[in-house]
Structure formats: structure tokens, C-alpha cells
Write a protein that holds these residues in place. Sequence first.
Motif, PDB file in Angstrom:
ATOM      1  N   TYR A 342       0.834  -1.210   0.000  1.00  0.00           N
ATOM      2  CA  TYR A 342       0.000   0.000   0.000  1.00  0.00           C
ATOM      3  C   TYR A 342       0.867   1.259   0.000  1.00  0.00           C
ATOM      4  CZ  TYR A 342      -2.926   3.757   1.770  1.00  0.00           C
ATOM      5  OH  TYR A 342      -3.543   4.972   1.934  1.00  0.00           O
ATOM      6  N   TRP A 343       1.966   1.242   0.718  1.00  0.00           N
ATOM      7  CA  TRP A 343       2.830   2.421   0.796  1.00  0.00           C
ATOM      8  C   TRP A 343       3.373   2.807  -0.581  1.00  0.00           C
ATOM      9  CZ3 TRP A 343       3.493   6.541   3.391  1.00  0.00           C
ATOM     10  CH2 TRP A 343       4.663   7.302   3.269  1.00  0.00           C
ATOM     11  N   GLU A 344       3.523   1.873  -1.480  1.00  0.00           N
ATOM     12  CA  GLU A 344       3.969   2.193  -2.833  1.00  0.00           C
ATOM     13  C   GLU A 344       2.989   3.134  -3.525  1.00  0.00           C
ATOM     14  OE1 GLU A 344       6.822   1.621  -4.763  1.00  0.00           O
ATOM     15  OE2 GLU A 344       7.435   1.348  -2.673  1.00  0.00           O
ATOM     16  N   ILE A 345       1.728   3.078  -3.134  1.00  0.00           N
ATOM     17  CA  ILE A 345       0.721   4.034  -3.618  1.00  0.00           C
ATOM     18  C   ILE A 345       0.704   5.264  -2.717  1.00  0.00           C
ATOM     19  CG2 ILE A 345      -1.759   4.406  -3.981  1.00  0.00           C
ATOM     20  CD1 ILE A 345      -1.970   1.359  -4.504  1.00  0.00           C
ATOM     21  N   ALA A 346       0.664   5.033  -1.409  1.00  0.00           N
ATOM     22  CA  ALA A 346       0.450   6.119  -0.450  1.00  0.00           C
ATOM     23  C   ALA A 346       1.631   7.081  -0.383  1.00  0.00           C
ATOM     24  CB  ALA A 346       0.181   5.533   0.935  1.00  0.00           C
ATOM     25  N   ARG A 347       2.832   6.615  -0.661  1.00  0.00           N
ATOM     26  CA  ARG A 347       3.993   7.505  -0.542  1.00  0.00           C
ATOM     27  C   ARG A 347       3.904   8.672  -1.516  1.00  0.00           C
ATOM     28  NH1 ARG A 347       8.295   6.524  -4.238  1.00  0.00           N
ATOM     29  NH2 ARG A 347       7.879   4.805  -5.678  1.00  0.00           N
ATOM     30  N   HIS A 348       3.313   8.451  -2.671  1.00  0.00           N
ATOM     31  CA  HIS A 348       3.153   9.541  -3.632  1.00  0.00           C
ATOM     32  C   HIS A 348       2.144  10.571  -3.122  1.00  0.00           C
ATOM     33  CE1 HIS A 348       5.624   7.529  -6.586  1.00  0.00           C
ATOM     34  NE2 HIS A 348       4.903   6.431  -6.462  1.00  0.00           N
ATOM     35  N   VAL A 349       1.089  10.077  -2.485  1.00  0.00           N
ATOM     36  CA  VAL A 349       0.083  10.980  -1.907  1.00  0.00           C
ATOM     37  C   VAL A 349       0.701  11.808  -0.785  1.00  0.00           C
ATOM     38  CG1 VAL A 349      -2.127  11.093  -0.691  1.00  0.00           C
ATOM     39  CG2 VAL A 349      -1.775   9.394  -2.506  1.00  0.00           C
ATOM     40  N   THR A 350       1.451  11.152   0.084  1.00  0.00           N
ATOM     41  CA  THR A 350       2.069  11.833   1.217  1.00  0.00           C
ATOM     42  C   THR A 350       3.071  12.887   0.745  1.00  0.00           C
ATOM     43  OG1 THR A 350       1.756   9.911   2.651  1.00  0.00           O
ATOM     44  CG2 THR A 350       3.470  11.477   3.289  1.00  0.00           C
ATOM     45  N   LYS A 351       3.901  12.542  -0.220  1.00  0.00           N
ATOM     46  CA  LYS A 351       4.892  13.496  -0.730  1.00  0.00           C
ATOM     47  C   LYS A 351       4.212  14.714  -1.342  1.00  0.00           C
ATOM     48  CE  LYS A 351       8.902  13.825  -3.826  1.00  0.00           C
ATOM     49  NZ  LYS A 351       9.832  13.056  -4.706  1.00  0.00           N
ATOM     50  N   PRO A 388      -1.501  10.433  -8.216  1.00  0.00           N
ATOM     51  CA  PRO A 388      -0.478  11.368  -7.761  1.00  0.00           C
ATOM     52  C   PRO A 388       0.956  10.952  -8.092  1.00  0.00           C
ATOM     53  CG  PRO A 388      -2.136  11.047  -6.054  1.00  0.00           C
ATOM     54  CD  PRO A 388      -2.392  10.002  -7.114  1.00  0.00           C
ATOM     55  N   SER A 389       1.163   9.693  -8.453  1.00  0.00           N
ATOM     56  CA  SER A 389       2.539   9.287  -8.796  1.00  0.00           C
ATOM     57  C   SER A 389       3.061  10.051 -10.005  1.00  0.00           C
ATOM     58  CB  SER A 389       2.604   7.775  -9.064  1.00  0.00           C
ATOM     59  OG  SER A 389       1.904   7.433 -10.245  1.00  0.00           O
ATOM     60  N   ASP A 390       2.160  10.562 -10.853  1.00  0.00           N
ATOM     61  CA  ASP A 390       2.598  11.288 -12.047  1.00  0.00           C
ATOM     62  C   ASP A 390       3.302  12.595 -11.702  1.00  0.00           C
ATOM     63  OD1 ASP A 390       2.877  11.683 -14.866  1.00  0.00           O
ATOM     64  OD2 ASP A 390       1.167  13.039 -14.818  1.00  0.00           O
ATOM     65  N   PHE A 391       3.037  13.153 -10.516  1.00  0.00           N
ATOM     66  CA  PHE A 391       3.695  14.402 -10.145  1.00  0.00           C
ATOM     67  C   PHE A 391       5.216  14.254 -10.067  1.00  0.00           C
ATOM     68  CE2 PHE A 391      -0.612  15.460  -8.441  1.00  0.00           C
ATOM     69  CZ  PHE A 391      -0.826  16.587  -9.212  1.00  0.00           C
ATOM     70  N   GLU A 392       5.691  13.021  -9.850  1.00  0.00           N
ATOM     71  CA  GLU A 392       7.139  12.785  -9.860  1.00  0.00           C
ATOM     72  C   GLU A 392       7.764  13.235 -11.184  1.00  0.00           C
ATOM     73  OE1 GLU A 392       9.177  11.787  -7.573  1.00  0.00           O
ATOM     74  OE2 GLU A 392       7.863  10.950  -6.015  1.00  0.00           O
ATOM     75  N   ASN A 393       6.993  13.189 -12.249  1.00  0.00           N
ATOM     76  CA  ASN A 393       7.543  13.432 -13.579  1.00  0.00           C
ATOM     77  C   ASN A 393       7.644  14.904 -13.955  1.00  0.00           C
ATOM     78  OD1 ASN A 393       7.672  10.587 -14.157  1.00  0.00           O
ATOM     79  ND2 ASN A 393       5.450  10.632 -14.422  1.00  0.00           N
ATOM     80  N   PHE A 394       6.914  15.783 -13.227  1.00  0.00           N
ATOM     81  CA  PHE A 394       6.905  17.170 -13.694  1.00  0.00           C
ATOM     82  C   PHE A 394       6.672  18.221 -12.615  1.00  0.00           C
ATOM     83  CE2 PHE A 394       2.480  15.938 -13.652  1.00  0.00           C
ATOM     84  CZ  PHE A 394       1.760  17.099 -13.388  1.00  0.00           C
ATOM     85  N   PHE A 395       6.597  17.840 -11.342  1.00  0.00           N
ATOM     86  CA  PHE A 395       6.155  18.774 -10.314  1.00  0.00           C
ATOM     87  C   PHE A 395       7.239  19.159  -9.311  1.00  0.00           C
ATOM     88  CE2 PHE A 395       4.059  19.751  -6.268  1.00  0.00           C
ATOM     89  CZ  PHE A 395       3.120  20.701  -6.657  1.00  0.00           C
ATOM     90  N   TYR A 396       7.998  18.198  -8.817  1.00  0.00           N
ATOM     91  CA  TYR A 396       8.851  18.452  -7.661  1.00  0.00           C
ATOM     92  C   TYR A 396      10.169  19.139  -7.995  1.00  0.00           C
ATOM     93  CZ  TYR A 396       5.570  15.212  -5.526  1.00  0.00           C
ATOM     94  OH  TYR A 396       4.431  14.608  -5.100  1.00  0.00           O
TER      95      TYR A 396
END
Length: 415
Positions: A342-351, A388-396
Motif C-alpha cells: 500500500y505504501w507504494e501508492i500512499a507515498r506519492h500521496v504523502t509526498k 499522484p505518482s505522475d507528479f514525480e515526472n513534472f512537479f517536484y
Amino acid sequence: MRKILVVGAGQSGLQLALGLQSHGYEVTLMSNRTADEIRTGRVMSTQCMFHTALQHERDLKLNFWESRAPRTEGLGVSVAGPGSQRVVDWVGRLDGYAQSVDQRVKMAGWLETFAQRGGQVVIHGAAVSDLDYFSRMYDLVLVSAGKGELVSMFGRDADRSPYREPQRALAVAYVHGLGPRPEHPDFDAVRCNLVPGVGELFVMPTLTTSGRADILFWEGLPGGPVDVFQGVKDPAEHLSLTLELMERYTPWEYARATKVELTDAGGTLAGRYAPTVRHPVAHLPGGGLALGVADVVVANDPVTGQGSNSAAKCAAVYLDAILEHGEKEFDEAWMQATFDRYWEIARHVTKWTNAMLGVPPEHVLNLIGAAGALPPVANRFANGFDDPSDFENFFYEPERTEAYLASATGGPADS
């Protein structure tokens, strides 16, 4: 037949209990309220659920209200500038529609369905001593009650929890009579209004106990001008404060809210909590174990609207893990491994959520600003609420944001 105890009758607990029940497990559900008490009580959340989370409900044939709930087809962002004027205003289209169903409607309906299908419902506010006893009677104990004594059994994960104090003061009002946004009267959208130095106002359609309604949701910086709802008991006063703040900080939203009235006496909610990630396994005094579910182990601030979405995704992950495990013991190693899935999904939300709680850096402001002129950027940002994992590609990272905006201005946005 394997016996499983689920403590807590929210999105994750009921979805998981009904899913396990459909696969032949003997499930007992503990709730501190009856279905009628839930239905006639106070609103519990804003719960705008996006496509992936809604699909988990469809997969279990639990989408009882899908045909009646408003279909939210867009997500818009406005930013207030000096003099409460909008300096940014755009709406992105969602690939799959979102929906909000008042949890009083959904949880009461699901709880009744669980009982009608032969599930055992125990109306009792569980304490640690209760779980200690029940852990010897059940093959697995799942705790999905996100508040109170039970949560304290799950230790805080300091490495994943940067905040010790609440980052927003929350205030919700369910209303009838909200007018349409003149910019897009032909479809429903969640509106995210960012007021720098003050907080955020979210406006979204929902289905409540009295039919179609809208939610007005302030998130105020603690100690700031929106942090005025603590101790307010009168629902009418709560709504009046909500509208006064809208008139002052988001007049474009206030303009369509001049004739609103509360849906019911239970249509307001205020509170605050510190975003926290906890260790997933609780060790009970008698040696038993309990596995934390959803908000019990990953509680994010609602600024990104992920609570019910994460709860649905957690329940789906846990259901798959339980089914795959067959007749083997639900030991601590399995519990940790299940949470790690589950954390593999939730970590993106938390970040993402923790990033949105801070002051946005320049490259994020540039991204939000550019979305007004670049519909593909607006659409991609909107669909990040579903994935939310997509934000890794263009947000941070500034470099990735700049590269993405460069590609977006030269042609279709990458996705």
C-alpha cells in the motif's frame, strides 16, 4: 472459513469487509454507531473520489449511488492576488469523472448491506482491551478506525512524518442553492482556490441525504484569518463565517453563494489534525497483533483531497493480499509486507500533500500559472488527483518542470 474482524465502519473498513464477505470470509464488523445514527449524524468529510478509487467500488459492485451523484468532469485552480483579484484561473478536464457521495449516505447504506448479506455487526466503541480479547478469536484483526485510543497503538513513523502539529484548520459546510460557475456552466468541476498566506477554499458538488448539494471547504493556516471556527457550535454561525471569508478572499466564489443555505443541521464540520504516517502493526498486551488500515497508518491533510481515495486504494490492496495469502498465518511479516504494498501508492500521496502544505516554490507557481494558457498542462495537473505518482515526472524538481513546460509549449504535453 477464515474469521476476520474489521474495526471501523468508514470507507476502507466497510469496503474491505464487504469485499471479504463476497469471497466467503466470516467477517465481523465493529462500528461505534448504527446505520441510522450515521445517516442522521454530522457530515464526516468531503470525499471527492476520482476514477481509480471509484473503479475499486465498481469492481465490488458497491457503486450504489453512481447514477444519482453529480459527475465531476473537471478540476479548476484559482489563485488570489492583491486585492482578492484572481491572478490565475483555469480548469482541467478529467479523463474519468469524479464523484462525491456524503459518507452519511454511503456508510449507512454499506453497513446495512453488510448486515443484510449475513455479516455480523457489533455496535461498540472498541478499546485496546477489546482487541486483545478478539485477537484470540479471529485469524486477523484489521483496525480502520482513524481516531481515538486505537490509533495510539500504532507508533508514529518519524522518518515519514515531517509534521508534529496540524498544518491547516478545517471547516466544511454542505449547502443547497449554490449557483454555477459562469466560466463552465455546462459541467461540474472541483474548484481549488489558493489564497497565499491565508489558506485554500475548495468547492465541489456532492450527493447528500437530501439530494444534490455543494460543499464549501476552507483550509486555513493555523492562527490565520480563516482559523476562526474552533468552538463554533451553531451551524448557522458556521455558514455565516464561511461566507464572510469567501466574500473577503474569494469574491468570485462568493458571487454564486449569496443564496445558499445549509443542507441540514448536521451539514457542518470543523477540526484539525497533524498529518502522520504510523507503523502498520500494533502489538496487543496479550501478544496478539492488529494491522492498521488507511487513515490509521497514513493520515494526510485533506488539502489534496486524497483521504477517501487512499482509503479505497488501501482496502483494495489489503483485499488482494488477504485473498492471495490463502490459509497461511497472518503473521507480522505478512502484515508489514501488505502495508509496504500500500505504501507504494500512499507515498506519492504523502509526498505531494506535504509539498502542497508548504509555500510553493517558484517552479510550481510557474507550472500553475502556465496551465491557464496550456490546456494539456491543466488537464495533466487535474488528472494527478487520480494518480499522484505522475507528479514525480513534472512537479517536484525545477528541471523536470521546466523541461515539461518546454515540451508542452512546443506540442502536445507528455503524459
